[in-house]
Design a protein around this motif. Sequence first.
Motif, PDB file in Angstrom:
ATOM      1  N   SER A 179      12.752   2.839  -2.287  1.00 37.26           N
ATOM      2  CA  SER A 179      13.353   4.178  -2.335  1.00 37.26           C
ATOM      3  C   SER A 179      13.247   4.794  -3.728  1.00 37.26           C
ATOM      4  O   SER A 179      13.003   5.998  -3.857  1.00 37.26           O
ATOM      5  CB  SER A 179      14.821   4.129  -1.890  1.00 37.26           C
ATOM      6  N   ALA A 180      13.429   3.974  -4.780  1.00 35.57           N
ATOM      7  CA  ALA A 180      13.347   4.507  -6.142  1.00 35.57           C
ATOM      8  C   ALA A 180      11.929   4.956  -6.492  1.00 35.57           C
ATOM      9  O   ALA A 180      11.733   6.079  -6.982  1.00 35.57           O
ATOM     10  CB  ALA A 180      13.860   3.492  -7.150  1.00 35.57           C
ATOM     11  N   PRO A 181      10.879   4.121  -6.255  1.00 35.94           N
ATOM     12  CA  PRO A 181       9.519   4.618  -6.503  1.00 35.94           C
ATOM     13  C   PRO A 181       9.179   5.858  -5.683  1.00 35.94           C
ATOM     14  O   PRO A 181       8.457   6.741  -6.147  1.00 35.94           O
ATOM     15  CB  PRO A 181       8.637   3.422  -6.086  1.00 35.94           C
ATOM     16  N   PHE A 182       9.721   5.922  -4.459  1.00 44.17           N
ATOM     17  CA  PHE A 182       9.492   7.097  -3.630  1.00 44.17           C
ATOM     18  C   PHE A 182      10.073   8.333  -4.302  1.00 44.17           C
ATOM     19  O   PHE A 182       9.429   9.386  -4.381  1.00 44.17           O
ATOM     20  CB  PHE A 182      10.127   6.898  -2.256  1.00 44.17           C
ATOM     21  N   GLY A 183      11.311   8.215  -4.787  1.00 46.20           N
ATOM     22  CA  GLY A 183      11.940   9.346  -5.451  1.00 46.20           C
ATOM     23  C   GLY A 183      11.201   9.767  -6.702  1.00 46.20           C
ATOM     24  O   GLY A 183      11.022  10.960  -6.971  1.00 46.20           O
ATOM     25  N   VAL A 184      10.739   8.780  -7.483  1.00 40.91           N
ATOM     26  CA  VAL A 184       9.968   9.086  -8.684  1.00 40.91           C
ATOM     27  C   VAL A 184       8.669   9.798  -8.313  1.00 40.91           C
ATOM     28  O   VAL A 184       8.260  10.770  -8.958  1.00 40.91           O
ATOM     29  CB  VAL A 184       9.665   7.793  -9.471  1.00 40.91           C
ATOM     30  N   ALA A 185       8.018   9.294  -7.245  1.00 34.85           N
ATOM     31  CA  ALA A 185       6.739   9.878  -6.818  1.00 34.85           C
ATOM     32  C   ALA A 185       6.899  11.321  -6.375  1.00 34.85           C
ATOM     33  O   ALA A 185       5.965  12.122  -6.487  1.00 34.85           O
ATOM     34  CB  ALA A 185       6.147   9.043  -5.682  1.00 34.85           C
ATOM     35  N   VAL A 186       8.090  11.692  -5.876  1.00 33.62           N
ATOM     36  CA  VAL A 186       8.322  13.055  -5.387  1.00 33.62           C
ATOM     37  C   VAL A 186       8.854  13.959  -6.495  1.00 33.62           C
ATOM     38  O   VAL A 186       8.320  15.050  -6.757  1.00 33.62           O
ATOM     39  CB  VAL A 186       9.305  13.052  -4.199  1.00 33.62           C
ATOM     40  N   PHE A 187       9.905  13.522  -7.192  1.00 34.30           N
ATOM     41  CA  PHE A 187      10.624  14.419  -8.090  1.00 34.30           C
ATOM     42  C   PHE A 187       9.997  14.552  -9.476  1.00 34.30           C
ATOM     43  O   PHE A 187      10.113  15.608 -10.097  1.00 34.30           O
ATOM     44  CB  PHE A 187      12.081  13.972  -8.218  1.00 34.30           C
ATOM     45  N   VAL A 188       9.361  13.498  -9.997  1.00 35.43           N
ATOM     46  CA  VAL A 188       8.713  13.635 -11.310  1.00 35.43           C
ATOM     47  C   VAL A 188       7.524  14.596 -11.242  1.00 35.43           C
ATOM     48  O   VAL A 188       7.418  15.518 -12.063  1.00 35.43           O
ATOM     49  CB  VAL A 188       8.306  12.259 -11.875  1.00 35.43           C
ATOM     50  N   LEU A 248       0.821  -1.206   0.000  1.00 34.83           N
ATOM     51  CA  LEU A 248       0.000   0.000   0.000  1.00 34.83           C
ATOM     52  C   LEU A 248       0.861   1.265   0.000  1.00 34.83           C
ATOM     53  O   LEU A 248       0.469   2.285  -0.580  1.00 34.83           O
ATOM     54  CB  LEU A 248      -0.929   0.000   1.214  1.00 34.83           C
ATOM     55  N   VAL A 249       2.027   1.217   0.664  1.00 34.35           N
ATOM     56  CA  VAL A 249       2.921   2.376   0.673  1.00 34.35           C
ATOM     57  C   VAL A 249       3.302   2.773  -0.749  1.00 34.35           C
ATOM     58  O   VAL A 249       3.365   3.964  -1.086  1.00 34.35           O
ATOM     59  CB  VAL A 249       4.187   2.071   1.508  1.00 34.35           C
ATOM     60  N   LEU A 250       3.536   1.774  -1.607  1.00 38.59           N
ATOM     61  CA  LEU A 250       3.874   2.060  -2.993  1.00 38.59           C
ATOM     62  C   LEU A 250       2.654   2.521  -3.790  1.00 38.59           C
ATOM     63  O   LEU A 250       2.789   3.257  -4.772  1.00 38.59           O
ATOM     64  CB  LEU A 250       4.488   0.825  -3.655  1.00 38.59           C
ATOM     65  N   CYS A 251       1.468   2.080  -3.365  1.00 31.93           N
ATOM     66  CA  CYS A 251       0.249   2.483  -4.069  1.00 31.93           C
ATOM     67  C   CYS A 251      -0.123   3.931  -3.797  1.00 31.93           C
ATOM     68  O   CYS A 251      -0.689   4.612  -4.660  1.00 31.93           O
ATOM     69  CB  CYS A 251      -0.927   1.593  -3.645  1.00 31.93           C
ATOM     70  N   ILE A 252       0.175   4.408  -2.582  1.00 33.76           N
ATOM     71  CA  ILE A 252      -0.292   5.731  -2.158  1.00 33.76           C
ATOM     72  C   ILE A 252       0.125   6.844  -3.124  1.00 33.76           C
ATOM     73  O   ILE A 252      -0.731   7.603  -3.600  1.00 33.76           O
ATOM     74  CB  ILE A 252       0.178   6.032  -0.716  1.00 33.76           C
ATOM     75  N   PRO A 253       1.427   7.006  -3.455  1.00 31.41           N
ATOM     76  CA  PRO A 253       1.784   8.090  -4.392  1.00 31.41           C
ATOM     77  C   PRO A 253       1.201   7.900  -5.783  1.00 31.41           C
ATOM     78  O   PRO A 253       0.815   8.882  -6.434  1.00 31.41           O
ATOM     79  CB  PRO A 253       3.320   8.059  -4.409  1.00 31.41           C
ATOM     80  N   SER A 254       1.114   6.645  -6.247  1.00 36.27           N
ATOM     81  CA  SER A 254       0.555   6.392  -7.583  1.00 36.27           C
ATOM     82  C   SER A 254      -0.930   6.730  -7.623  1.00 36.27           C
ATOM     83  O   SER A 254      -1.424   7.310  -8.595  1.00 36.27           O
ATOM     84  CB  SER A 254       0.769   4.922  -7.974  1.00 36.27           C
ATOM     85  N   LEU A 298      16.678   9.512  -7.110  1.00 39.03           N
ATOM     86  CA  LEU A 298      17.038  10.457  -8.169  1.00 39.03           C
ATOM     87  C   LEU A 298      17.279   9.738  -9.488  1.00 39.03           C
ATOM     88  O   LEU A 298      17.154  10.334 -10.559  1.00 39.03           O
ATOM     89  CB  LEU A 298      18.304  11.223  -7.782  1.00 39.03           C
ATOM     90  N   MET A 299      17.624   8.465  -9.416  1.00 36.55           N
ATOM     91  CA  MET A 299      18.007   7.722 -10.614  1.00 36.55           C
ATOM     92  C   MET A 299      16.903   7.748 -11.664  1.00 36.55           C
ATOM     93  O   MET A 299      17.047   8.365 -12.727  1.00 36.55           O
ATOM     94  CB  MET A 299      18.345   6.274 -10.240  1.00 36.55           C
ATOM     95  N   GLN A 300      15.793   7.081 -11.366  1.00 36.29           N
ATOM     96  CA  GLN A 300      14.713   7.010 -12.332  1.00 36.29           C
ATOM     97  C   GLN A 300      14.042   8.357 -12.526  1.00 36.29           C
ATOM     98  O   GLN A 300      13.591   8.697 -13.620  1.00 36.29           O
ATOM     99  CB  GLN A 300      13.689   5.965 -11.878  1.00 36.29           C
ATOM    100  N   ALA A 301      13.962   9.151 -11.440  1.00 37.52           N
ATOM    101  CA  ALA A 301      13.302  10.448 -11.545  1.00 37.52           C
ATOM    102  C   ALA A 301      14.046  11.367 -12.510  1.00 37.52           C
ATOM    103  O   ALA A 301      13.429  12.000 -13.377  1.00 37.52           O
ATOM    104  CB  ALA A 301      13.194  11.092 -10.164  1.00 37.52           C
ATOM    105  N   ASN A 302      15.369  11.445 -12.388  1.00 39.47           N
ATOM    106  CA  ASN A 302      16.117  12.341 -13.265  1.00 39.47           C
ATOM    107  C   ASN A 302      16.149  11.844 -14.696  1.00 39.47           C
ATOM    108  O   ASN A 302      16.158  12.632 -15.631  1.00 39.47           O
ATOM    109  CB  ASN A 302      17.545  12.532 -12.735  1.00 39.47           C
ATOM    110  N   MET A 303      16.163  10.523 -14.865  1.00 42.21           N
ATOM    111  CA  MET A 303      16.130   9.982 -16.216  1.00 42.21           C
ATOM    112  C   MET A 303      14.828  10.413 -16.898  1.00 42.21           C
ATOM    113  O   MET A 303      14.823  10.881 -18.038  1.00 42.21           O
ATOM    114  CB  MET A 303      16.225   8.457 -16.181  1.00 42.21           C
ATOM    115  N   THR A 304      13.716  10.275 -16.180  1.00 39.41           N
ATOM    116  CA  THR A 304      12.416  10.673 -16.726  1.00 39.41           C
ATOM    117  C   THR A 304      12.341  12.177 -16.952  1.00 39.41           C
ATOM    118  O   THR A 304      11.884  12.645 -18.004  1.00 39.41           O
ATOM    119  CB  THR A 304      11.285  10.245 -15.770  1.00 39.41           C
TER     120      THR A 304
END
Length: 473
Positions: free
Chosen positions: A404-413, A212-218, A279-285
Motif C-alpha cells: 500500500s505504501a509503494p502504491f501511494g508513493v507511485a501515485v502521489f509523488v 511485478l505489481v511493485l515493479c509496474i509503477p517504478s 500518504l505517509m511516505q508520499a507526503n514526507m517526500t
Amino acid sequence: MTATNANYKKGFIPFAIAALLVGLIGGFTAVLAPAFVADMGLNDNNTTWIALALAMSTAACAPILGKLGDVLGRRKTLLLGIIVFTIGNVLTAIASSLIFMLGARFIVGVGTAAIAPVIMAYIVTEYPPEETGKGFALYMLISSAAVVVGPTCGGLIMQAFGWRMMMWVCVALCVVTFFICSVMIKKTDFEKKSLDNFDKKGAVCVLIFFSLVLCIPSFGQNIGWTSAPFLGVTAVALVTLFLLIKAESSAENPILSGKFMKRKEFILPVLILFLTQGLMQANMTNVILFVRATQPENTIISSFAISILYIGMSLGSVFIGPMADKKEPKTVLTGSLLFTGIGCAMMYFFTETAPFAMLAGSLGMLGIGLGGNATILMKVSLSGLSQAEAGSGTGTYGLFRDISAPFGVAVFVPLFANTVTTRMAGVMANGTAEAAAKSLASVSSIHTLALVEVCCVILAIVAVRMLPKIHNK
C-alpha cells in the motif's frame, strides 16, 4: 478465541526484540542506498531499484512464509527468518556491484517477510481479544520508534566509518537477536504439519505477481509508460494473475485464503490502507520537495521529516490504537482518520513562506493518524483468526499492507512532481523567472494534492462506516 498463554506479555518479549531489530536496521539502512550509489559512482536513480528489491520480497513473500509458519511452527520460522535476514545483511556489507546489492536486499526482504507475520500471529493468538489493540500498538510503537532512531545512528556510523561498517553493526545486532530469541522462545508441543499439501504453484505465482505489481509503477515512472520493459512487465503480471487465480481456486490449502480475504473485515481495511497509508511516505517526500522549491535555505524540514512523521506515528499507535480495545474499532478509526485528514488539509494552507511549525505540524498530525490507523486496521482485519490460520492470515494482510505504501508513493509523488512541471511551464511562458515559477507552481500543486488526499480520506471514512462491529463477536 481466548488467549492460551497466561504469560503472554512476558512471552512477547523476544518477538518484540525481533520487531525492534527489523525496525532499527530498517532505519539504519534508510541512508544506505544513496551512500552505496555514490560509492560505486552510479546514477542517483539507482536508489529506486535498491529500495524496490527490498520491497518486492518483503511484500510478496509475506503470505508464503506466513503459511509456512503454520506448517513449521512459530519458533522455527522466526529463527529461520532471522538467519536469512542476517545473511542478507552480510551480503549487503560485502556488495561490490549493483546486481549484488539488489540480490542482497531481496534476501533481507525475505527474512523480514518471515519475521513480521510471526510477530503479528503471536499477538493474534496469545493476547486476549480485549488486549490485541494494545499488542498491535506496542508492535507499532517499537517499529516506529526504531525508525526514528535508526537513520540518525546509521548516519553517524556511516559518517565516521563508512556504510560497510554500518552494515557490520547491523549484522552484529542480528546475531545478538538470534541468540536472545533462541534462548527465550521455548520449544512447544507444536505438531509439525506435512509439506505435501503445501500450495507450491500458488507460492510461485504469488511471488511473481506481487513482485511485478511493485515493479509496474517504478518501471513506468523511470523508464516510460509506453516503453517495452513497462509493457512487458505489465503483460507478464496479467498472465501471472490469471495463473494465480487458477492455482488458488484448485489448491487444497491455498496461500491466499479466499475464506479469509472475502470477509468485510479484510476487504474494507485493505481498501482503507490503499486510500490512506500510502500518504505517509508520499507526503514526507512531497513536503521535502515543496520546501526545496520554495525555501531552499530551509534544511531543517528535510533533516527532520522522517523523525517528525514517525514520532507522530508512535504517538498515534500508543494513544489512539489501544482505544479500540474498549470502544468499537470503527468508531475509533473514524477519529484516527480525521487526524490523517487534518494533516493533509493543512497542506492546502502552505505558502512560499510557510513556517517550519506548519510544515512539521502537517507531518506530525498525519503521523498521529497513520499510527492509529495502522494499529486499528490490524486489529479489525485479523480479528477471529484461529491458531491454525494465524500465520497465513497475518502474512496475507502483511502483503497488502506492504504494497500500500509503494502504491501511494507511485501515485502521489508523480502527481505532485508532474503537476509542478506542467504549471511551471505555464508560469514561465508569461515571463516569470525559473526559480520564481517553480515556487509558484509548487504552491499551486501542493494545494491540488491536498484536495485529492482529503477526498481519499473522506472515501476511507465512508469505508470505515461500512465495517461490521468487532466487539459483538
